[in-house]
Every structure is written in structure tokens, then in C-alpha cells.
Design a protein around this motif. Structure first.
Motif, PDB file in Angstrom:
ATOM      1  N   THR A  15       0.828  -1.235   0.043  1.00 46.01           N
ATOM      2  CA  THR A  15      -0.168   0.025  -0.110  1.00 46.01           C
ATOM      3  C   THR A  15       0.986   1.425   0.099  1.00 46.01           C
ATOM      4  O   THR A  15       2.016   1.169   0.346  1.00 46.01           O
ATOM      5  CB  THR A  15      -0.885   0.021   1.275  1.00 46.01           C
ATOM      6  OG1 THR A  15      -0.141   0.333   2.351  1.00 46.01           O
ATOM      7  CG2 THR A  15      -1.714  -1.350   1.359  1.00 46.01           C
ATOM      8  N   THR A  17       0.902   3.560   1.959  1.00 45.78           N
ATOM      9  CA  THR A  17       1.070   3.811   3.463  1.00 45.78           C
ATOM     10  C   THR A  17       2.617   3.015   3.881  1.00 45.78           C
ATOM     11  O   THR A  17       3.451   3.737   4.414  1.00 45.78           O
ATOM     12  CB  THR A  17       0.065   3.526   4.320  1.00 45.78           C
ATOM     13  OG1 THR A  17      -1.161   4.310   4.162  1.00 45.78           O
ATOM     14  CG2 THR A  17       0.444   3.834   5.818  1.00 45.78           C
ATOM     15  N   ARG A  67     -13.528   0.917   8.327  1.00 42.55           N
ATOM     16  CA  ARG A  67     -12.743  -0.179   8.460  1.00 42.55           C
ATOM     17  C   ARG A  67     -11.341  -0.365   8.906  1.00 42.55           C
ATOM     18  O   ARG A  67     -10.777  -0.993   9.709  1.00 42.55           O
ATOM     19  CB  ARG A  67     -12.781  -1.095   7.172  1.00 42.55           C
ATOM     20  CG  ARG A  67     -12.014  -2.419   7.078  1.00 42.55           C
ATOM     21  CD  ARG A  67     -12.444  -3.455   5.943  1.00 42.55           C
ATOM     22  NE  ARG A  67     -13.754  -3.998   5.971  1.00 42.55           N
ATOM     23  CZ  ARG A  67     -14.276  -4.736   5.012  1.00 42.55           C
ATOM     24  NH1 ARG A  67     -13.428  -4.973   3.987  1.00 42.55           N
ATOM     25  NH2 ARG A  67     -15.528  -4.931   4.920  1.00 42.55           N
ATOM     26  N   LEU A  68     -10.719   0.766   8.470  1.00 47.88           N
ATOM     27  CA  LEU A  68      -9.218   0.837   8.635  1.00 47.88           C
ATOM     28  C   LEU A  68      -9.267   1.429  10.307  1.00 47.88           C
ATOM     29  O   LEU A  68      -8.344   0.791  11.080  1.00 47.88           O
ATOM     30  CB  LEU A  68      -8.569   2.039   8.168  1.00 47.88           C
ATOM     31  CG  LEU A  68      -8.028   2.269   6.812  1.00 47.88           C
ATOM     32  CD1 LEU A  68      -7.661   3.347   6.083  1.00 47.88           C
ATOM     33  CD2 LEU A  68      -6.590   1.162   6.901  1.00 47.88           C
ATOM     34  N   GLN A  69     -10.274   1.967  10.861  1.00 51.73           N
ATOM     35  CA  GLN A  69     -10.538   2.413  12.174  1.00 51.73           C
ATOM     36  C   GLN A  69     -10.438   1.127  13.134  1.00 51.73           C
ATOM     37  O   GLN A  69      -9.921   0.997  14.175  1.00 51.73           O
ATOM     38  CB  GLN A  69     -11.375   3.299  12.364  1.00 51.73           C
ATOM     39  CG  GLN A  69     -11.420   4.140  13.846  1.00 51.73           C
ATOM     40  CD  GLN A  69     -10.030   4.573  14.343  1.00 51.73           C
ATOM     41  OE1 GLN A  69      -9.684   5.389  13.411  1.00 51.73           O
ATOM     42  NE2 GLN A  69      -9.629   4.341  15.578  1.00 51.73           N
ATOM     43  N   ALA A 100      -2.397  -1.918   9.049  1.00 53.53           N
ATOM     44  CA  ALA A 100      -3.673  -1.772   8.917  1.00 53.53           C
ATOM     45  C   ALA A 100      -4.235  -1.719   7.562  1.00 53.53           C
ATOM     46  O   ALA A 100      -5.196  -2.295   7.078  1.00 53.53           O
ATOM     47  CB  ALA A 100      -4.292  -0.620   9.923  1.00 53.53           C
ATOM     48  N   THR A 101      -3.382  -0.790   6.671  1.00 53.66           N
ATOM     49  CA  THR A 101      -3.680  -0.670   5.265  1.00 53.66           C
ATOM     50  C   THR A 101      -3.626  -2.026   4.579  1.00 53.66           C
ATOM     51  O   THR A 101      -4.468  -2.205   3.633  1.00 53.66           O
ATOM     52  CB  THR A 101      -3.225   0.406   4.621  1.00 53.66           C
ATOM     53  OG1 THR A 101      -1.460   0.184   4.862  1.00 53.66           O
ATOM     54  CG2 THR A 101      -3.252   1.898   5.373  1.00 53.66           C
ATOM     55  N   VAL A 104      -6.873  -4.019   5.307  1.00 56.29           N
ATOM     56  CA  VAL A 104      -7.777  -3.489   4.693  1.00 56.29           C
ATOM     57  C   VAL A 104      -7.981  -4.011   3.170  1.00 56.29           C
ATOM     58  O   VAL A 104      -8.823  -4.371   2.537  1.00 56.29           O
ATOM     59  CB  VAL A 104      -8.280  -2.196   5.131  1.00 56.29           C
ATOM     60  CG1 VAL A 104      -9.460  -1.618   4.277  1.00 56.29           C
ATOM     61  CG2 VAL A 104      -8.501  -2.002   6.435  1.00 56.29           C
TER      62      VAL A 104
END
Length: 200
Positions: A15, A17, A67-69, A100-101, A104
């Protein structure tokens, strides 16, 4: 890295990020633990600067943001539950954005597998619906050994594995008990398949 690209070309992705994190670590000086900067430089030069690795930018819709949260909270809860009383570390608000990214992004792909050495990321990925299986560097290195055949030396493989564990440690309970045996191809001559690879 060349073997990884050969085996996983058009399948592996990251990703934006994580890309930003790798580039930041590649520019760091003594702020990072020993070995991380040089590893980040190699990853940046081989995978990112050359565009050999697909970099996915998550669409920032309300659904994706929510969803990330949720995933971030799951990662932070896992981390906090295993933090010793009084132990200080990086702020939890700054951790796990990359993982997390990746998790997801994996939920948006068909038959995803998460490549991570982080036990928390593996745990949280497995909790998603549907669950996302994960593999660590040792699993991938074993596949590369099978793919390369006699063109790769076992001593070099074990050395690379130990160096990688020093930089991004695989949890002790996930490490192979005997590196020499683990990184030996178990290909069946009749089927042409590696028994160990098929089980991981």
C-alpha cells in the motif's frame, strides 16, 4: 529479492502507506535499529523505485475509513494486551498504520495472503470476515529455496533468515525449530510438489 520478484511477479502488492514508511526508513540515520535502514534502502531501490511491486492506494470512502479504524483498534488492543506494566514504546496512535492498510487492502482482493512477521497483524488478519491467512518471511524463504533448486546455498539462506529476524523478528513460537531442516526442499519426485510448501 530477484527470486522473490520472479516467483511473486503480478501477485505481490503493498500500500502507499507502507511505501511511505519504507522510504522514510531508507532516509533515516541512527534513529532506527541497526540494519533497518539498509534493508529499507534495498527494498526501496529494488521494488519501489523500479515499480516492480504494485502499490495500492486505498480509496478513502467512509466504509474504508471505518474499516481502517476498526483494524487499527484491533492491532492496538493486541499490542497493549502484551505490553508489560510500565513498558514504554512508540505511541500507539502512531503504530500499525501500515499493517492496517495492508489488512484492509487484502479484504478487497481475491484469495489474499498477508506477508508479515508481526504476530499482531497475523492475529488481526485471521479475525477478519472472511479470515485472511498470513505467512512470515520464513515461509516465503522456504518457497524461494524450492523455486531456486540447487542455485541457492543453504548457508546463505540461513544467514539471510537470521539477518531478517534481527531486523523484523518473527515471533519465537512461529519460528522453525531447526532452520537447516526447514529450509530443505521436500519435493516429491513423482508429483513434483514440495510437501512442506503445500502444508504452509
Amino acid at each position: 529479492m530477484a527470486l522473490f520478484h520472479e516467483l511473486y511477479e503480478n501477485r505481490a502488492a503493498t500500500t502507499d502507506t507502507v511505501q511511505a514508511e519504507v522510504r522514510r526508513k531508507a532516509l533515516a540515520t541512527n534513529a532506527e535499529p541497526q540494519g533497518i535502514q539498509s534493508a529499507a534502502v534495498r527494498a526501496r531501490n529494488f521494488f519501489l523505485n523500479s515499480a516492480r511491486l504494485d502499490v495500492q492506494e486505498l480509496p478513502m470512502s467512509q466504509e474504508v475509513a471505518a474499516r481502517l479504524q476498526v483494524v487499527l483498534e484491533q492491532l492496538r488492543s493486541y499490542d497493549a494486551a502484551r505490553r508489560r506494566p510500565g513498558m514504554q514504546g512508540h505511541g500507539l496512535t502512531e503504530k500499525h498504520a501500515g499493517e492496517a492498510t495492508l489488512i484492509v487492502a487484502a479484504t478487497q482482493r481475491n484469495n489474499p495472503v498477508l506477508l508479515t512477521n508481526d504476530a499482531g497483524a497475523s492475529h488481526v488478519a485471521d479475525r477478519q470476515l472472511p479470515n485472511i491467512p498470513s505467512r512470515h518471511f520464513g515461509h516465503i524463504l522456504h518457497e524461494l529455496v524450492c523455486h531456486a533448486g540447487d542455485s541457492i546455498q543453504l548457508d546463505d539462506v540461513i544467514s539471510d533468515y537470521e539477518a531478517a529476524c534481527h531486523i523484523s523478528g518473527i515471533p519465537d513460537d512461529a519460528r522453525p525449530s531447526a532452520s537447516t531442516g526447514y529450509f530443505t526442499c521436500s519435493r516429491d519426485t513423482s508429483s513434483g510438489k514440495c510437501i512442506a510448501c503445500d502444508q504452509t
